[in-house]
Design an enzyme around this catalytic site. Structure first.
Site, PDB file in Angstrom:
ATOM      1  N   SER A  69     -29.840  16.501  22.910  1.00  0.00           N
ATOM      2  CA  SER A  69     -29.718  15.323  23.001  1.00  0.00           C
ATOM      3  C   SER A  69     -30.108  14.713  24.417  1.00  0.00           C
ATOM      4  O   SER A  69     -29.951  15.216  25.333  1.00  0.00           O
ATOM      5  CB  SER A  69     -28.439  14.899  22.590  1.00  0.00           C
ATOM      6  OG  SER A  69     -28.020  15.364  21.374  1.00  0.00           O
TER       7      SER A  69
HETATM    8  N1  SAM Z   1     -24.850  18.975  20.812  1.00  0.00           N
HETATM    9  C1  SAM Z   1     -26.416  19.648  20.918  1.00  0.00           C
HETATM   10  C2  SAM Z   1     -26.579  20.054  22.562  1.00  0.00           C
HETATM   11  O1  SAM Z   1     -25.893  19.625  23.293  1.00  0.00           O
HETATM   12  O2  SAM Z   1     -27.773  20.487  22.710  1.00  0.00           O
HETATM   13  C3  SAM Z   1     -27.283  18.947  20.186  1.00  0.00           C
HETATM   14  C4  SAM Z   1     -27.142  18.963  18.978  1.00  0.00           C
HETATM   15  S1  SAM Z   1     -28.705  18.769  17.993  1.00  0.00           S
HETATM   16  C5  SAM Z   1     -29.212  17.042  18.122  1.00  0.00           C
HETATM   17  C6  SAM Z   1     -27.745  18.459  16.359  1.00  0.00           C
HETATM   18  C7  SAM Z   1     -27.520  20.230  15.823  1.00  0.00           C
HETATM   19  O3  SAM Z   1     -26.733  19.829  14.963  1.00  0.00           O
HETATM   20  C8  SAM Z   1     -28.545  21.049  15.612  1.00  0.00           C
HETATM   21  O4  SAM Z   1     -28.291  22.537  16.547  1.00  0.00           O
HETATM   22  C9  SAM Z   1     -28.268  21.536  14.190  1.00  0.00           C
HETATM   23  O5  SAM Z   1     -28.504  22.515  13.907  1.00  0.00           O
HETATM   24  C10 SAM Z   1     -26.717  21.202  14.129  1.00  0.00           C
HETATM   25  N2  SAM Z   1     -26.359  20.848  12.790  1.00  0.00           N
HETATM   26  C11 SAM Z   1     -26.923  20.284  11.812  1.00  0.00           C
HETATM   27  N3  SAM Z   1     -26.139  20.187  10.549  1.00  0.00           N
HETATM   28  C12 SAM Z   1     -25.022  20.898  10.741  1.00  0.00           C
HETATM   29  C13 SAM Z   1     -23.892  21.250   9.816  1.00  0.00           C
HETATM   30  N4  SAM Z   1     -23.715  20.918   8.798  1.00  0.00           N
HETATM   31  N5  SAM Z   1     -22.860  21.995  10.910  1.00  0.00           N
HETATM   32  C14 SAM Z   1     -23.343  22.498  11.989  1.00  0.00           C
HETATM   33  N6  SAM Z   1     -24.256  22.012  12.693  1.00  0.00           N
HETATM   34  C15 SAM Z   1     -25.078  21.400  12.155  1.00  0.00           C
END
Ligand code: SAM
Length: 220
Positions: A69
């Protein structure tokens, strides 16, 4: 000479100071959040070929179609969580592990769930090597982490179509859930406070852009 993969040079530190000042100018006031952004080397969460992008205030691809992000968004969500030392925090969407490391740096006990195997494996291996003792889990964030509940704070770092009931159930009375809501091009940053009688109070904080919170893996 072998290069230390985890080196944090004066140049990196200088770039971080500038990044913190730009985030401050955008309205982040919580000094503990700003201190954590200044302390955590964001470049360590990037593959070596992309280091020059680490201190721009922008989201960036991390593989598997996902992103780390934007620093301002990380700061904004973290500020809404009102983190206190010792808070037990659940993060949905580990991704690179950067957001989790900011929370850890602020003294929280961090539990983080990731749904993409590749990202989970990378974070699980690298976070301890960087000095961040974060408990990482491979699984579906819609379900939360019932075995470790309740949590003081919960943060969702992907755009959710609705508030998963499992998450509000796993929040302590007095706790805060921060979740970007809505499908589509952008999401409404939403914070939900659980009162001592378990009533939920919802507040909205403007639009942000996130990758979607995805459902069960078998539907991919
Ligand atoms: N917090 C992260 C960082 O600091 O790098 C950025 C997060 S990224 C914007 C969103 C993340 O949510 C992705 O890695 C994606 O694979 C994960 N994601 C999407 N759906 C999910 C779910 N149902 N459960 C867990 N993780 C999920």
């Amino acid at each position: 000479m072998t290069e230390n993969k985890y080196a944090d040079t004066f140049r990196h530190k200088g770039l971080r100071k500038k990044l913190v000042e730009s985030i401050r100018l955008k309205g982040i006031r919580d000094e503990n959040v700003l201190k954590a952004i200044e302390a955590v080397p964001r470049h360590l969460f990037f593959d070596s070929g992309f280091l020059e992008f680490a201190y721009e205030d922008k989201a960036f691809p991390i593989g598997a179609g996902q992103t780390i992000s934007q620093p301002y968004t990380v700061a904004f969500q973290t500020e809404l969580l009102q983190i206190k030392r010792g808070d037990k925090v659940l993060e949905i969407g580990t991704g690179s592990g950067y957001q989790a490391s900011i929370l850890y740096q602020m003294g929280a006990k961090v539990f983080s769930i990731e749904r993409q195997r590749l990202l989970f494996t990378k974070a699980k291996e690298q976070l301890p090597q960087m000095g961040f003792a974060i408990k990482t889990f491979f699984g579906d964030g819609y379900k939360g982490l019932p075995a470790f509940a309740p949590f003081d704070k919960i943060i969702v770092t992907a755009g959710a179509p609705y508030v998963p009931e499992a998450l509000t159930n796993q929040l302590k009375p007095g706790g805060i859930l921060v979740i970007p809501l809505d499908e589509g091009d952008s999401q409404l940053m939403t914070s939900i406070r659980k009162l001592p009688d378990s009533t939920l109070i919802t507040t909205q904080h403007g639009r942000f852009r996130f990758v979607p919170l995805l459902g069960d893996k078998s539907h991919d």
